[in-house]
Design a protein around this motif. Structure first.
Motif, PDB file in Angstrom:
ATOM      1  N   LYS A 170       1.797 -14.514  -2.182  1.00  0.00           N
ATOM      2  CA  LYS A 170       1.377 -15.633  -1.348  1.00  0.00           C
ATOM      3  C   LYS A 170       1.361 -15.502   0.189  1.00  0.00           C
ATOM      4  CE  LYS A 170       1.047 -19.142  -5.048  1.00  0.00           C
ATOM      5  NZ  LYS A 170       1.294 -20.446  -5.261  1.00  0.00           N
TER       6      LYS A 170
ATOM      7  N   ARG B 183       3.056  -9.025  -5.890  1.00  0.00           N
ATOM      8  CA  ARG B 183       2.408 -10.295  -6.059  1.00  0.00           C
ATOM      9  C   ARG B 183       2.746 -11.090  -4.923  1.00  0.00           C
ATOM     10  NH1 ARG B 183       2.633 -13.694 -10.575  1.00  0.00           N
ATOM     11  NH2 ARG B 183       0.354 -14.502 -10.144  1.00  0.00           N
TER      12      ARG B 183
ATOM     13  N   TYR C  68       3.796  -7.996   7.592  1.00  0.00           N
ATOM     14  CA  TYR C  68       4.238  -8.635   6.573  1.00  0.00           C
ATOM     15  C   TYR C  68       5.681  -8.667   6.632  1.00  0.00           C
ATOM     16  CZ  TYR C  68      -0.657  -7.929   5.493  1.00  0.00           C
ATOM     17  OH  TYR C  68      -1.981  -7.884   5.643  1.00  0.00           O
TER      18      TYR C  68
ATOM     19  N   LYS D 163       2.828  -2.307  -5.958  1.00  0.00           N
ATOM     20  CA  LYS D 163       2.260  -3.531  -5.298  1.00  0.00           C
ATOM     21  C   LYS D 163       2.910  -4.675  -5.819  1.00  0.00           C
ATOM     22  CE  LYS D 163      -2.212  -1.848  -3.825  1.00  0.00           C
ATOM     23  NZ  LYS D 163      -3.547  -2.080  -3.499  1.00  0.00           N
TER      24      LYS D 163
ATOM     25  N   ASP E 160      -2.193 -12.386  -3.635  1.00  0.00           N
ATOM     26  CA  ASP E 160      -2.457 -11.189  -3.134  1.00  0.00           C
ATOM     27  C   ASP E 160      -1.437 -10.298  -3.674  1.00  0.00           C
ATOM     28  OD1 ASP E 160      -4.876 -11.530  -1.156  1.00  0.00           O
ATOM     29  OD2 ASP E 160      -3.509 -13.320  -0.482  1.00  0.00           O
ATOM     30  N   TYR E 161      -2.056  -8.947  -3.590  1.00  0.00           N
ATOM     31  CA  TYR E 161      -1.083  -7.894  -3.819  1.00  0.00           C
ATOM     32  C   TYR E 161      -1.039  -7.098  -2.745  1.00  0.00           C
ATOM     33  CZ  TYR E 161      -1.498  -9.173  -8.773  1.00  0.00           C
ATOM     34  OH  TYR E 161      -1.511  -9.906  -9.861  1.00  0.00           O
ATOM     35  N   LEU E 162       0.300  -6.794  -2.065  1.00  0.00           N
ATOM     36  CA  LEU E 162       0.316  -6.049  -1.090  1.00  0.00           C
ATOM     37  C   LEU E 162       1.253  -4.741  -1.492  1.00  0.00           C
ATOM     38  CD1 LEU E 162       1.744  -8.523   1.607  1.00  0.00           C
ATOM     39  CD2 LEU E 162      -0.562  -7.223   1.453  1.00  0.00           C
TER      40      LEU E 162
ATOM     41  N   GLN F  85      -3.779 -18.606  -3.818  1.00  0.00           N
ATOM     42  CA  GLN F  85      -4.412 -17.470  -3.843  1.00  0.00           C
ATOM     43  C   GLN F  85      -3.200 -16.524  -3.875  1.00  0.00           C
ATOM     44  OE1 GLN F  85      -7.585 -16.173  -2.499  1.00  0.00           O
ATOM     45  NE2 GLN F  85      -6.540 -14.282  -2.700  1.00  0.00           N
TER      46      GLN F  85
END
Length: 120
Positions: free
Chosen positions: A98, A96, A75, A94, A12-14, A10
């Motif tokens: 995990k 990339r 985070y 953003k 995700d972009y934060l 997975q």
């Protein structure tokens, strides 16, 4: 990729501003320049990454610990310092990632007694 996220596919972009980085990095600026070049679509080898392992325009995801406290998510990143610098230099909004679920007590391993300073 790390041991913690090797089985996690997975991505995700934060937003970069949501990721706390409590430990100051020690940086290799040649490595950052290679990553900036890669983000700009021109893969460039660095001291730790061979050209055949690079995907143009993309850096490997950063492992990010996620702690939920009082309904809010926090985070934290303790690695990926060069990638963060490359994202900042290219004004990438953003990152990339995990995401690894974590508790405050687990986070205390990294931050010691200062862990509570990061929570409202």
């Amino acid at each position: 990729m790390s041991i913690q996220t090797s089985g996690n596919k997975q991505i995700d972009y934060l937003p970069i501003e949501q990721i706390l980085r409590p430990i100051p990095p020690v940086l290799d600026y040649c490595k950052i320049d290679a990553m900036v070049s890669t983000l700009n679509g021109v893969p460039k080898e660095s001291s730790t990454c061979k050209l055949e392992n690079i995907t143009a325009g993309e850096l490997p995801p950063v492992d990010v610990l996620c702690v939920s406290d009082k309904g809010k998510k926090y985070y934290f990143a303790f690695g990926g310092c060069h990638r963060f610098q490359a994202y900042e230099k290219t004004k990438t909004a953003k990152v990339r990632c995990k995401i690894v679920p974590c508790t405050k007590s687990m986070l205390k391993i990294y931050l010691g007694s200062s862990v509570d300073n990061f929570f409202e």
